[in-house]
Design an enzyme around this catalytic site. Structure first.
Site, mmCIF file in Angstrom:
data_model
loop_
_atom_site.group_PDB
_atom_site.id
_atom_site.type_symbol
_atom_site.label_atom_id
_atom_site.label_comp_id
_atom_site.label_asym_id
_atom_site.label_seq_id
_atom_site.Cartn_x
_atom_site.Cartn_y
_atom_site.Cartn_z
ATOM 1 N N HIS A 157 53.368 -0.158 -26.337
ATOM 2 C CA HIS A 157 52.837 0.576 -25.167
ATOM 3 C C HIS A 157 53.737 1.776 -24.821
ATOM 4 C CE1 HIS A 157 51.349 1.178 -21.089
ATOM 5 N NE2 HIS A 157 50.658 0.058 -21.056
ATOM 6 N N GLU A 257 49.434 4.431 -27.380
ATOM 7 C CA GLU A 257 49.833 3.082 -27.787
ATOM 8 C C GLU A 257 49.057 2.631 -29.022
ATOM 9 O OE1 GLU A 257 48.973 0.644 -24.305
ATOM 10 O OE2 GLU A 257 49.093 2.430 -23.071
HETATM 11 O O1 TA6 Z 1 47.740 0.615 -21.500
HETATM 12 C C1 TA6 Z 1 47.023 0.965 -20.395
HETATM 13 C C2 TA6 Z 1 47.093 -0.155 -19.374
HETATM 14 O O2 TA6 Z 1 46.580 -1.341 -19.902
HETATM 15 C C3 TA6 Z 1 46.366 0.333 -18.139
HETATM 16 O O3 TA6 Z 1 45.156 -0.341 -17.915
HETATM 17 C C4 TA6 Z 1 47.383 0.261 -17.055
HETATM 18 O O4 TA6 Z 1 47.130 -0.562 -16.029
HETATM 19 C C5 TA6 Z 1 48.684 0.150 -17.805
HETATM 20 O O5 TA6 Z 1 48.441 -0.433 -19.035
HETATM 21 C C6 TA6 Z 1 49.918 -0.405 -17.130
HETATM 22 O O6 TA6 Z 1 49.889 -1.773 -16.997
HETATM 23 P P1 TA6 Z 1 51.060 -2.522 -16.251
HETATM 24 O O7 TA6 Z 1 50.719 -3.980 -16.326
HETATM 25 O O8 TA6 Z 1 52.329 -2.184 -16.966
HETATM 26 O O9 TA6 Z 1 51.071 -1.980 -14.839
#
Ligand code: TA6
Length: 280
Positions: A157, A257
């Site tokens: 990510h 990602e």
């Molecule tokens: O990768 C995108 C995502 O899944 C979004 O939907 C967003 O909410 C982000 O990750 C961050 O997630 P987190 O749980 O780290 O706040």
């Protein structure tokens, strides 16, 4: 730790950090989350964005750098419903397992410290490998340790630093279909990805090579083993609602990602590798 390039920095009430200082690059890896916090080479400043308000005491997943989502991406479902978003391992300490290399390249491998109970429940084990050479390849490897096929979804990510999101283009996803998670619709990408508002997209693409151009540099992001590329920028309002996301941070970041979002099943005894390479 007996390696001239690596030093463990332990500060009370803070995550332990492996500080890597090599003739070709510098990097910081938090033991909490097996989480890369920064990566710069002799030629390129830090590639990664880290929130100024990221929580670095181990009480919460770190906002920025490269969190690892495993063994699911997004909200937990099915037998795991109610468990944390993006899985377990961004919230546990990792053990440094091996270091190898010299003054031209360096490889570090880490594994998450999971309780025996959790290992049993998951039936899967994970390892991460950071291979630094002229670029950095992050490989997340998953092995099915049990006798039944196990489901897996995951993401590397990465939060990239860009000079100004308004003048940034992501190339390599032209004509791909994507799921727009904000509208729950499936769309087609026309031209380069450009961001001027909240974006949360799962591109159904296994494109092996992307390019992120912020007009000051071009970052090459390559991948393998992925079935999707996730692109995220929360933009102003959502960022303001996250205590660990500094209010203006959305202007200088984009998540790109490499991910498996489409339901992978890992057969008993098999190992699956998901990789992302950052360079250029
Ligand atoms: O990768 C995108 C995502 O899944 C979004 O939907 C967003 O909410 C982000 O990750 C961050 O997630 P987190 O749980 O780290 O706040």
């Amino acid at each position: 730790m007996n390696n001239p390039y690596i030093k463990l920095i332990s500060t009370p009430n803070k995550v332990d950090v492996l500080q890597v200082t090599h003739p070709k690059f510098t990097a910081q890896i938090s033991r909490f989350g097996g989480h890369l916090l920064s990566y710069a080479t002799k030629q390129q400043d830090n590639y990664l964005w880290l929130s100024n308000t990221a929580v670095l005491d181990g009480s919460k997943a770190i906002r920025g750098g490269v969190p690892i989502c495993w063994p699911w991406f997004g909200p937990a479902q099915g037998e795991f419903s109610g468990e944390p978003q993006h899985g377990y391992i961004r919230n546990v300490n990792w053990q440094l397992q091996t270091i190898e290399g010299d003054d031209t390249e360096l490889t570090l491998e880490l594994a998450p410290e999971l309780s025996d109970e959790l290992k049993e429940k998951l039936g899967l084990s994970a390892r991460i490998r950071f291979h630094f050479k002229d670029d950095l390849t992050i490989t997340l490897s998953t092995t099915n340790e049990c006798e039944q096929p196990r489901p897996l979804s995951q993401a590397i990510h990465s939060y990239f630093y860009v000079r100004d999101i308004n003048n940034t283009k992501l190339m390599g996803l032209e004509n791909s279909q994507y799921i727009d998670k904000l509208t729950n619709t499936t769309e087609t990408q026309h031209g380069a990805v450009q961001i001027s508002g909240s974006v949360d997209r799962v591109y159904l693409s296994n494109a092996p090579k992307l390019m992120l151009d912020d007009e000051s540099r071009k970052i090459i992001i390559s991948g393998s083993g992925h079935d999707s590329v996730v692109v995220w920028n929360p933009w102003r309002e959502l960022a303001a609602n996250m205590a660990d996301f500094d209010d203006n941070g959305y202007q200088t970041m984009i998540c790109v990602e490499m991910a498996n979002t489409q339901g992978l099943t890992l057969a008993p005894g098999k190992t699956y590798h998901l990789s992302q390479t950052i360079g250029g």
